[in-house]
Design an enzyme around this catalytic site. Sequence first.
Site, PDB file in Angstrom:
ATOM      1  N   GLU A  49      -4.230   0.213  15.160  1.00 20.84           N
ATOM      2  CA  GLU A  49      -3.006   0.675  14.506  1.00 20.84           C
ATOM      3  C   GLU A  49      -2.783   0.021  13.149  1.00 20.84           C
ATOM      4  O   GLU A  49      -1.650  -0.254  12.759  1.00 20.84           O
ATOM      5  CB  GLU A  49      -1.788   0.491  15.430  1.00 20.84           C
ATOM      6  CG  GLU A  49      -1.891   1.348  16.686  1.00 20.84           C
ATOM      7  CD  GLU A  49      -0.599   1.458  17.468  1.00 20.84           C
ATOM      8  OE1 GLU A  49       0.405   0.863  17.046  1.00 20.84           O
ATOM      9  OE2 GLU A  49      -0.593   2.164  18.503  1.00 20.84           O
ATOM     10  N   HIS A 278       3.073  -5.624  20.191  1.00 20.55           N
ATOM     11  CA  HIS A 278       2.172  -6.067  21.252  1.00 20.55           C
ATOM     12  C   HIS A 278       1.785  -7.521  21.015  1.00 20.55           C
ATOM     13  O   HIS A 278       1.629  -7.951  19.862  1.00 20.55           O
ATOM     14  CB  HIS A 278       0.890  -5.227  21.276  1.00 20.55           C
ATOM     15  CG  HIS A 278       1.102  -3.814  21.713  1.00 20.55           C
ATOM     16  ND1 HIS A 278       0.337  -3.200  22.671  1.00 20.55           N
ATOM     17  CD2 HIS A 278       2.000  -2.873  21.319  1.00 20.55           C
ATOM     18  CE1 HIS A 278       0.734  -1.961  22.849  1.00 20.55           C
ATOM     19  NE2 HIS A 278       1.753  -1.744  22.028  1.00 20.55           N
TER      20      HIS A 278
END
Length: 412
Positions: A49, A278
Amino acid sequence: MEREPTLRLRVFDLNCWAIRYLSKRRQERVRLIGDTLRRDSFDLVLLQEVWSEQDYSDLMVKLASCYPFSHYFRSGVIGSGLCVFSRFPILDTLLYQYSLNGYPYMLQHGDWFCGKSVGLGSGSRARVGVGVPAPLLSLPLQLHAEYCREKDAYLPHRLVQAWELAQFIRHTSKAADVVLLGGDLNMHPEDVGIRLLRGWTGLRDAFAEAKHFEGCKNGCTLVPDNCFTEKSELLPFPLGIRIDYILYKAISSFTVKCEELKTTTGPAPGVDIPFSDHEAVMATLHIQRQPQAVGDTLGTAELVLADVVAEARTEVGVGLRAAQRQHYSSGRMAVLALLLLLLQAMAALGTLAGLGPDQPFPKLSFCLLAFLALGVLILSTGLHLFHTMEVKMLHGTEDQMWMALRVLQERP
């Protein structure tokens, strides 16, 4: 007796969630990631990402002295977001984009536009001891996100991705001695997709195998305490969930063991924000050469694997039937829109020929209705074509799983 050459490989894996103009404090977080990677000196860094190529370029320049080899994998409309930084030479790369990746009309999710993929950095020859090369196959990846666990409309797509990933690993790892996979799999440890991937490839979970663990409880990588996390998504899981993994296996004459696994916990050092929504996963792997080659195995009892394949095939079949219904509905809508356009054309021709009633022709209403019918025709035709491909991909995967299941069941 002379000891066999060994190598300790330090791996850093992080889902960055860095989207230009959308991600909160993106530039600051990218800078923090770069500072940490330069300070802690990992051997291999797998990032997901990193949607902005400028962010990758900034990291590449900043980390050039520590990680002389790097690669950014490009795919989809906005990019795969996958990149790898390595201390060892990357001799070859390959990107495989999954055949199914969500729906283009689900704009709020966006998975289809980024082209979820798995990247391969092959030939990263990490030297074990003196003059003993260990070809390392490193794979950063990401699977389709799970937006609702109770009604997971994307489960069939994610299972197709897990199956294709497993096949990809099986067919590309034959020349490697060590396979290392890291990324956001968007699946819980006991989900059928994880069991299918691990069972079919023989990959081992670093968290389950680690001799020493330090970090979030149960190895969770998506936790409620993270300020970038949507708290409502984690209400059923007060401790968080583990969806980011480092998986590995040795092939031929090498063995791999996980000595230590860590996750980040909360804000990055010296600041009030974490690197991402995350938590990062960091593993120390002990690679050792064995005197005799060990053959590549499935790594799971075949009877258990057959049950997993059967379960996955059932879920793919459910998705196939849903796709067939969507395929039929969109096709029917396209036919109805086409019939409406034909009726309008006949009415217009009749009026021009003087066959219609003796009253003014409603041009504005007629044009608006024609444009509406044309728009519906174009949209429904596009959806029909998309669901045609979806049906074919799901049907093909179901056939592949049936063939694999039959082979597993027929083995003595």
